[in-house]
Design a protein around this motif. Structure first.
Motif, PDB file in Angstrom:
ATOM      1  N   THR A  38      28.751  26.352  57.028  1.00  0.00           N
ATOM      2  CA  THR A  38      29.099  27.776  57.022  1.00  0.00           C
ATOM      3  C   THR A  38      29.249  28.301  55.601  1.00  0.00           C
ATOM      4  OG1 THR A  38      30.203  27.597  59.164  1.00  0.00           O
ATOM      5  CG2 THR A  38      30.793  29.494  57.792  1.00  0.00           C
ATOM      6  N   ARG A  39      29.893  27.518  54.729  1.00  0.00           N
ATOM      7  CA  ARG A  39      30.053  27.968  53.343  1.00  0.00           C
ATOM      8  C   ARG A  39      28.721  28.029  52.618  1.00  0.00           C
ATOM      9  NH1 ARG A  39      34.921  24.895  53.912  1.00  0.00           N
ATOM     10  NH2 ARG A  39      34.019  23.093  52.873  1.00  0.00           N
ATOM     11  N   LEU A  40      27.852  27.058  52.865  1.00  0.00           N
ATOM     12  CA  LEU A  40      26.522  27.086  52.243  1.00  0.00           C
ATOM     13  C   LEU A  40      25.746  28.308  52.710  1.00  0.00           C
ATOM     14  CD1 LEU A  40      24.377  25.782  50.446  1.00  0.00           C
ATOM     15  CD2 LEU A  40      23.674  24.430  52.443  1.00  0.00           C
ATOM     16  N   GLU A  41      25.763  28.586  54.002  1.00  0.00           N
ATOM     17  CA  GLU A  41      25.054  29.760  54.526  1.00  0.00           C
ATOM     18  C   GLU A  41      25.669  31.061  54.015  1.00  0.00           C
ATOM     19  OE1 GLU A  41      22.097  29.851  56.078  1.00  0.00           O
ATOM     20  OE2 GLU A  41      22.179  27.709  55.626  1.00  0.00           O
ATOM     21  N   THR A  42      26.984  31.083  53.877  1.00  0.00           N
ATOM     22  CA  THR A  42      27.655  32.265  53.330  1.00  0.00           C
ATOM     23  C   THR A  42      27.209  32.507  51.895  1.00  0.00           C
ATOM     24  OG1 THR A  42      29.588  31.929  54.751  1.00  0.00           O
ATOM     25  CG2 THR A  42      29.919  33.264  52.758  1.00  0.00           C
ATOM     26  N   PHE A  43      27.207  31.450  51.100  1.00  0.00           N
ATOM     27  CA  PHE A  43      26.791  31.585  49.710  1.00  0.00           C
ATOM     28  C   PHE A  43      25.339  32.040  49.617  1.00  0.00           C
ATOM     29  CE2 PHE A  43      25.282  29.943  45.612  1.00  0.00           C
ATOM     30  CZ  PHE A  43      26.160  30.613  44.777  1.00  0.00           C
ATOM     31  N   ARG A  44      24.473  31.461  50.403  1.00  0.00           N
ATOM     32  CA  ARG A  44      23.054  31.849  50.384  1.00  0.00           C
ATOM     33  C   ARG A  44      22.883  33.308  50.819  1.00  0.00           C
ATOM     34  NH1 ARG A  44      19.237  28.295  53.348  1.00  0.00           N
ATOM     35  NH2 ARG A  44      17.773  29.126  51.838  1.00  0.00           N
ATOM     36  N   GLY A  64      33.777  41.450  56.671  1.00  0.00           N
ATOM     37  CA  GLY A  64      33.423  41.648  58.078  1.00  0.00           C
ATOM     38  C   GLY A  64      31.924  41.578  58.321  1.00  0.00           C
ATOM     39  N   ASP A  65      31.145  42.108  57.394  1.00  0.00           N
ATOM     40  CA  ASP A  65      29.684  42.037  57.527  1.00  0.00           C
ATOM     41  C   ASP A  65      29.194  40.596  57.448  1.00  0.00           C
ATOM     42  OD1 ASP A  65      29.487  44.778  57.775  1.00  0.00           O
ATOM     43  OD2 ASP A  65      29.069  45.097  55.636  1.00  0.00           O
ATOM     44  N   ILE A  66      29.807  39.829  56.548  1.00  0.00           N
ATOM     45  CA  ILE A  66      29.418  38.415  56.429  1.00  0.00           C
ATOM     46  C   ILE A  66      29.721  37.697  57.732  1.00  0.00           C
ATOM     47  CG2 ILE A  66      29.834  36.251  55.203  1.00  0.00           C
ATOM     48  CD1 ILE A  66      30.694  38.011  52.763  1.00  0.00           C
ATOM     49  N   ALA A  67      30.928  37.896  58.259  1.00  0.00           N
ATOM     50  CA  ALA A  67      31.330  37.243  59.510  1.00  0.00           C
ATOM     51  C   ALA A  67      30.394  37.632  60.653  1.00  0.00           C
ATOM     52  CB  ALA A  67      32.771  37.608  59.841  1.00  0.00           C
ATOM     53  N   ASN A  68      30.053  38.916  60.748  1.00  0.00           N
ATOM     54  CA  ASN A  68      29.152  39.374  61.813  1.00  0.00           C
ATOM     55  C   ASN A  68      27.764  38.781  61.681  1.00  0.00           C
ATOM     56  OD1 ASN A  68      31.101  40.928  63.060  1.00  0.00           O
ATOM     57  ND2 ASN A  68      30.565  42.780  61.911  1.00  0.00           N
ATOM     58  N   ARG A  69      27.221  38.776  60.484  1.00  0.00           N
ATOM     59  CA  ARG A  69      25.862  38.262  60.278  1.00  0.00           C
ATOM     60  C   ARG A  69      25.758  36.772  60.587  1.00  0.00           C
ATOM     61  NH1 ARG A  69      22.592  41.597  56.120  1.00  0.00           N
ATOM     62  NH2 ARG A  69      23.725  43.561  56.136  1.00  0.00           N
ATOM     63  N   LEU A  70      26.840  36.050  60.330  1.00  0.00           N
ATOM     64  CA  LEU A  70      26.813  34.605  60.572  1.00  0.00           C
ATOM     65  C   LEU A  70      27.470  34.216  61.894  1.00  0.00           C
ATOM     66  CD1 LEU A  70      27.610  33.297  56.965  1.00  0.00           C
ATOM     67  CD2 LEU A  70      25.378  33.530  58.077  1.00  0.00           C
ATOM     68  N   ALA A  71      27.932  35.215  62.643  1.00  0.00           N
ATOM     69  CA  ALA A  71      28.581  34.993  63.946  1.00  0.00           C
ATOM     70  C   ALA A  71      29.756  34.014  63.822  1.00  0.00           C
ATOM     71  CB  ALA A  71      27.574  34.519  64.983  1.00  0.00           C
ATOM     72  N   PRO A  96      34.073  33.876  63.482  1.00  0.00           N
ATOM     73  CA  PRO A  96      35.300  34.671  63.636  1.00  0.00           C
ATOM     74  C   PRO A  96      35.863  35.069  62.264  1.00  0.00           C
ATOM     75  CG  PRO A  96      35.367  32.722  65.031  1.00  0.00           C
ATOM     76  CD  PRO A  96      34.162  32.575  64.140  1.00  0.00           C
ATOM     77  N   ALA A  97      36.432  36.257  62.189  1.00  0.00           N
ATOM     78  CA  ALA A  97      36.922  36.804  60.915  1.00  0.00           C
ATOM     79  C   ALA A  97      37.932  35.894  60.226  1.00  0.00           C
ATOM     80  CB  ALA A  97      37.521  38.183  61.148  1.00  0.00           C
ATOM     81  N   ASN A  98      38.864  35.315  60.992  1.00  0.00           N
ATOM     82  CA  ASN A  98      39.874  34.455  60.354  1.00  0.00           C
ATOM     83  C   ASN A  98      39.252  33.174  59.798  1.00  0.00           C
ATOM     84  OD1 ASN A  98      39.424  33.445  62.929  1.00  0.00           O
ATOM     85  ND2 ASN A  98      41.535  32.797  63.215  1.00  0.00           N
ATOM     86  N   THR A  99      38.258  32.637  60.480  1.00  0.00           N
ATOM     87  CA  THR A  99      37.552  31.457  59.987  1.00  0.00           C
ATOM     88  C   THR A  99      36.760  31.804  58.739  1.00  0.00           C
ATOM     89  OG1 THR A  99      37.394  30.581  62.233  1.00  0.00           O
ATOM     90  CG2 THR A  99      35.885  29.649  60.604  1.00  0.00           C
ATOM     91  N   MET A 100      36.095  32.962  58.757  1.00  0.00           N
ATOM     92  CA  MET A 100      35.325  33.393  57.600  1.00  0.00           C
ATOM     93  C   MET A 100      36.231  33.577  56.397  1.00  0.00           C
ATOM     94  SD  MET A 100      32.576  34.002  56.014  1.00  0.00           S
ATOM     95  CE  MET A 100      31.585  33.539  57.401  1.00  0.00           C
ATOM     96  N   SER A 101      37.402  34.122  56.613  1.00  0.00           N
ATOM     97  CA  SER A 101      38.355  34.324  55.529  1.00  0.00           C
ATOM     98  C   SER A 101      38.686  32.998  54.846  1.00  0.00           C
ATOM     99  CB  SER A 101      39.626  34.983  56.073  1.00  0.00           C
ATOM    100  OG  SER A 101      40.560  35.156  55.048  1.00  0.00           O
ATOM    101  N   ALA A 102      38.888  31.961  55.624  1.00  0.00           N
ATOM    102  CA  ALA A 102      39.190  30.645  55.061  1.00  0.00           C
ATOM    103  C   ALA A 102      38.014  30.117  54.238  1.00  0.00           C
ATOM    104  CB  ALA A 102      39.540  29.665  56.174  1.00  0.00           C
ATOM    105  N   HIS A 103      36.810  30.289  54.751  1.00  0.00           N
ATOM    106  CA  HIS A 103      35.616  29.832  54.021  1.00  0.00           C
ATOM    107  C   HIS A 103      35.428  30.621  52.726  1.00  0.00           C
ATOM    108  CE1 HIS A 103      34.259  26.931  56.913  1.00  0.00           C
ATOM    109  NE2 HIS A 103      34.164  27.829  57.883  1.00  0.00           N
ATOM    110  N   LEU A 104      35.652  31.925  52.780  1.00  0.00           N
ATOM    111  CA  LEU A 104      35.538  32.745  51.571  1.00  0.00           C
ATOM    112  C   LEU A 104      36.571  32.326  50.533  1.00  0.00           C
ATOM    113  CD1 LEU A 104      34.882  36.200  53.259  1.00  0.00           C
ATOM    114  CD2 LEU A 104      33.244  34.879  51.882  1.00  0.00           C
ATOM    115  N   GLY A 105      37.751  31.940  50.982  1.00  0.00           N
ATOM    116  CA  GLY A 105      38.780  31.459  50.073  1.00  0.00           C
ATOM    117  C   GLY A 105      38.359  30.192  49.342  1.00  0.00           C
TER     118      GLY A 105
END
Length: 111
Positions: A17-23, A36-43, A45-54
């Motif tokens: 997920t972090r690799l795909e987020t970075f790409r 929110g756009d990142i979370a939606n595009r990668l399907a 959950p927002a709280n999980t995405m927040s942890a990965h972004l951190g």
């Protein structure tokens, strides 16, 4: 770049997920994307995405900027370049003439 910093950045990217987020953020440079756009595009959950972004942020691979009510995330391309150069520093047994073509391929990413 110090080895410890490189290891931290590579460890952050060593998860799907972090690799795909970075790409995704690299593809959306220089404007970036809201969390929110990142979370939606990668399907994701927002709280999980927040942890990965951190994790990516602490590794210095992404930056965050508040714009109104949103936080816009951007890939730090200079950190990516520094990491890549760090990995290639000792290529070709220190012979710059052999290494230069590989490093020149990184030219589009230079500031």
């Amino acid at each position: 770049m110090e080895s410890e910093i490189a290891i931290f950045a590579l460890a952050a990217l060593a998860q799907n997920t972090r690799l795909e987020t970075f790409r995704l953020l690299v593809r959306h440079e220089p404007e970036g994307l809201a969390a929110g756009d990142i979370a939606n595009r990668l399907a994701i959950p927002a709280n999980t995405m927040s942890a990965h972004l951190g994790v990516l942020s602490r590794a210095g691979l992404i930056t965050a900027e508040r714009r109104s009510r949103s936080i816009i995330y951007r890939a730090d391309l200079s950190r990516l370049r520094d990491l890549t150069v760090f990995l290639l520093e000792d290529c070709c047994q220190g012979r710059a003439d052999l290494c230069e073509p590989r490093l020149a391929e990184l030219a589009p990413c230079r500031d």
